[in-house]
Design a protein around this motif. Structure first.
Motif, PDB file in Angstrom:
ATOM      1  N   ILE A   1       2.904  -3.425  -4.854  1.00 16.39           N
ATOM      2  CA  ILE A   1       2.336  -2.076  -4.915  1.00 16.39           C
ATOM      3  C   ILE A   1       3.375  -1.083  -5.427  1.00 16.39           C
ATOM      4  O   ILE A   1       3.070  -0.207  -6.248  1.00 16.39           O
ATOM      5  N   THR A   2       4.608  -1.224  -4.977  1.00 16.27           N
ATOM      6  CA  THR A   2       5.678  -0.332  -5.428  1.00 16.27           C
ATOM      7  C   THR A   2       5.914  -0.485  -6.918  1.00 16.27           C
ATOM      8  O   THR A   2       6.088   0.502  -7.648  1.00 16.27           O
ATOM      9  N   ARG A   3       5.917  -1.721  -7.398  1.00 16.49           N
ATOM     10  CA  ARG A   3       6.133  -1.953  -8.832  1.00 16.49           C
ATOM     11  C   ARG A   3       4.985  -1.374  -9.646  1.00 16.49           C
ATOM     12  O   ARG A   3       5.198  -0.770 -10.700  1.00 16.49           O
ATOM     13  N   LYS A   4       3.772  -1.557  -9.153  1.00 13.39           N
ATOM     14  CA  LYS A   4       2.621  -0.980  -9.854  1.00 13.39           C
ATOM     15  C   LYS A   4       2.703   0.540  -9.877  1.00 13.39           C
ATOM     16  O   LYS A   4       2.414   1.176 -10.896  1.00 13.39           O
ATOM     17  N   ARG A   5       3.120   1.144  -8.763  1.00 12.80           N
ATOM     18  CA  ARG A   5       3.198   2.596  -8.701  1.00 12.80           C
ATOM     19  C   ARG A   5       4.256   3.122  -9.671  1.00 12.80           C
ATOM     20  O   ARG A   5       4.063   4.172 -10.298  1.00 12.80           O
ATOM     21  N   GLU A   6       5.369   2.416  -9.791  1.00 14.39           N
ATOM     22  CA  GLU A   6       6.375   2.882 -10.744  1.00 14.39           C
ATOM     23  C   GLU A   6       5.830   2.865 -12.171  1.00 14.39           C
ATOM     24  O   GLU A   6       6.019   3.827 -12.930  1.00 14.39           O
ATOM     25  N   LEU A   7       5.145   1.801 -12.542  1.00 17.35           N
ATOM     26  CA  LEU A   7       4.620   1.721 -13.902  1.00 17.35           C
ATOM     27  C   LEU A   7       3.502   2.731 -14.132  1.00 17.35           C
ATOM     28  O   LEU A   7       3.414   3.331 -15.212  1.00 17.35           O
ATOM     29  N   ALA A   8       2.664   2.953 -13.121  1.00 13.94           N
ATOM     30  CA  ALA A   8       1.629   3.984 -13.245  1.00 13.94           C
ATOM     31  C   ALA A   8       2.266   5.358 -13.426  1.00 13.94           C
ATOM     32  O   ALA A   8       1.810   6.179 -14.238  1.00 13.94           O
ATOM     33  N   ALA A   9       3.332   5.627 -12.681  1.00 16.89           N
ATOM     34  CA  ALA A   9       4.022   6.913 -12.783  1.00 16.89           C
ATOM     35  C   ALA A   9       4.703   7.060 -14.138  1.00 16.89           C
ATOM     36  O   ALA A   9       4.633   8.131 -14.772  1.00 16.89           O
TER      37      ALA A   9
ATOM     38  N   TYR B   1      -4.194   5.537 -14.208  1.00 15.38           N
ATOM     39  CA  TYR B   1      -3.460   4.274 -14.224  1.00 15.38           C
ATOM     40  C   TYR B   1      -3.410   3.632 -12.838  1.00 15.38           C
ATOM     41  O   TYR B   1      -3.474   2.407 -12.713  1.00 15.38           O
ATOM     42  N   CYS B   2      -3.287   4.444 -11.802  1.00 14.95           N
ATOM     43  CA  CYS B   2      -3.365   3.888 -10.447  1.00 14.95           C
ATOM     44  C   CYS B   2      -4.710   3.215 -10.224  1.00 14.95           C
ATOM     45  O   CYS B   2      -4.785   2.125  -9.630  1.00 14.95           O
TER      46      CYS B   2
ATOM     47  N   GLY C   1      -5.380  -0.616  -9.317  1.00 15.02           N
ATOM     48  CA  GLY C   1      -5.921  -0.880  -7.985  1.00 15.02           C
ATOM     49  C   GLY C   1      -5.021  -0.459  -6.843  1.00 15.02           C
ATOM     50  O   GLY C   1      -4.952  -1.144  -5.822  1.00 15.02           O
ATOM     51  N   ILE C   2      -4.339   0.683  -6.993  1.00 12.88           N
ATOM     52  CA  ILE C   2      -3.458   1.178  -5.929  1.00 12.88           C
ATOM     53  C   ILE C   2      -3.822   2.620  -5.596  1.00 12.88           C
ATOM     54  O   ILE C   2      -4.437   3.332  -6.404  1.00 12.88           O
ATOM     55  N   ASN C   3      -3.407   3.074  -4.403  1.00  9.40           N
ATOM     56  CA  ASN C   3      -3.635   4.472  -4.051  1.00  9.40           C
ATOM     57  C   ASN C   3      -2.590   5.361  -4.716  1.00  9.40           C
ATOM     58  O   ASN C   3      -1.610   4.880  -5.274  1.00  9.40           O
ATOM     59  N   TYR C   4      -2.817   6.665  -4.648  1.00 10.90           N
ATOM     60  CA  TYR C   4      -1.978   7.590  -5.396  1.00 10.90           C
ATOM     61  C   TYR C   4      -0.692   7.982  -4.685  1.00 10.90           C
ATOM     62  O   TYR C   4       0.250   8.450  -5.329  1.00 10.90           O
TER      63      TYR C   4
END
Length: 256
Positions: free
Chosen positions: A65-73, A236-237, A241-244
């Motif tokens: 989830i952390t990796r996905k959030r970094e890429l979404a950001a 992108y989140c 499939g992740i929360n904001y």
């Protein structure tokens, strides 16, 4: 035989772990096309992957989830910087990231004193992060992952897609003056000082907007620049499939 099987299991586990730490496990070629539906073809998937792999920890640190959030950001911020979107655009405003390669409307040279400039060269915004100012071109070019003379050849950021992505990731991973790196903020590794907290600067996506362009987007109440960055990030989140997370806005933060 048991020892052989154990060795094979260990190798398979290590290989699987290594693959799981690659950005391609999170952003596939197909997902990239979905995220950036109307991108300029200059911004190729292969260039993004090559650049990402040049920086240890980018999109590979922490749990999934952390990796996905970094890429979404990262894509949220850079999509705003390069957006060609507008209200009622086909597929929506936030499907138009990575449309522009260079800063528009006859930008200035951005040649600041104290840092080198080459005759006839301009250091206006180029690439995903819209790298600008001679001091950023100098520091980015000197980075070990890039190692190119961007003072004498700033146009490389607009003509070599891998270098272009590398400059954006360099900026993302590197603390800027008195600012933390965007990478550390999104990973939750930044602890605001007392002065930061007094200025309303707290961990979250909004602090990254403050790092990148706080002088324009932050501390002014609701602002189109901040809102646009949030819109891309949320899209992108959703796709990942992740929360904001919290603290998306910087409207109540004083600029760094």
């Amino acid at each position: 035989m048991k020892l052989y099987a154990a060795v094979l299991f260990t190798l398979a586990f290590l290989l699987g772990s290594a693959i799981a730490q690659d950005v391609t496990e999170i952003i596939s070629r197909d997902l990239y096309e979905t995220m950036l539906k109307h991108r300029n073809r200059f911004y190729s998937y292969d260039a993004f992957v090559a650049a990402a792999r040049s920086f240890d920890g980018f999109g590979t640190t922490g749990d999934l989830i952390t990796r996905k959030r970094e890429l979404a950001a990262f894509f949220g911020q850079t999509s705003h910087e390069t957006t060609g979107g507008w209200d009622n655009a086909p597929d929506g405003r936030y499907a138009w990231g990575y449309y522009f390669i260079e800063e528009q409307d006859n930008p200035p040279a951005y040649c600041d004193p104290g840092w080198p400039c080459a005759s006839g060269k301009k250091y206006y915004g180029r690439g995903p992060i819209q790298l600008s100012h001679n001091y950023n071109y100098k520091q980015a070019g000197d980075n070990g992952a890039i190692r190119r003379d961007l003072i004498n050849n700033p146009e490389l950021v607009a003509t070599d897609a891998t270098i272009s992505f590398k400059t954006a990731i360099w900026f993302w991973m590197t603390p800027q003056g008195n600012k933390p790196s965007s990478h550390n903020v999104i990973l939750g590794r930044w602890t605001p000082s007392a002065a930061d907290r007094a200025a309303g600067r707290v961990p979250g996506y909004g602090a990254i907007t403050n790092i990148i362009n706080g002088g324009i987007a932050c501390g002014r109440g609701p602002h189109p620049s901040s809102g646009d960055r949030i819109g891309f990030y949320k899209r992108y989140c959703d796709l990942l499939g992740i929360n904001y997370g919290g603290n998306l806005n910087c409207r109540d933060q004083k600029p760094f």
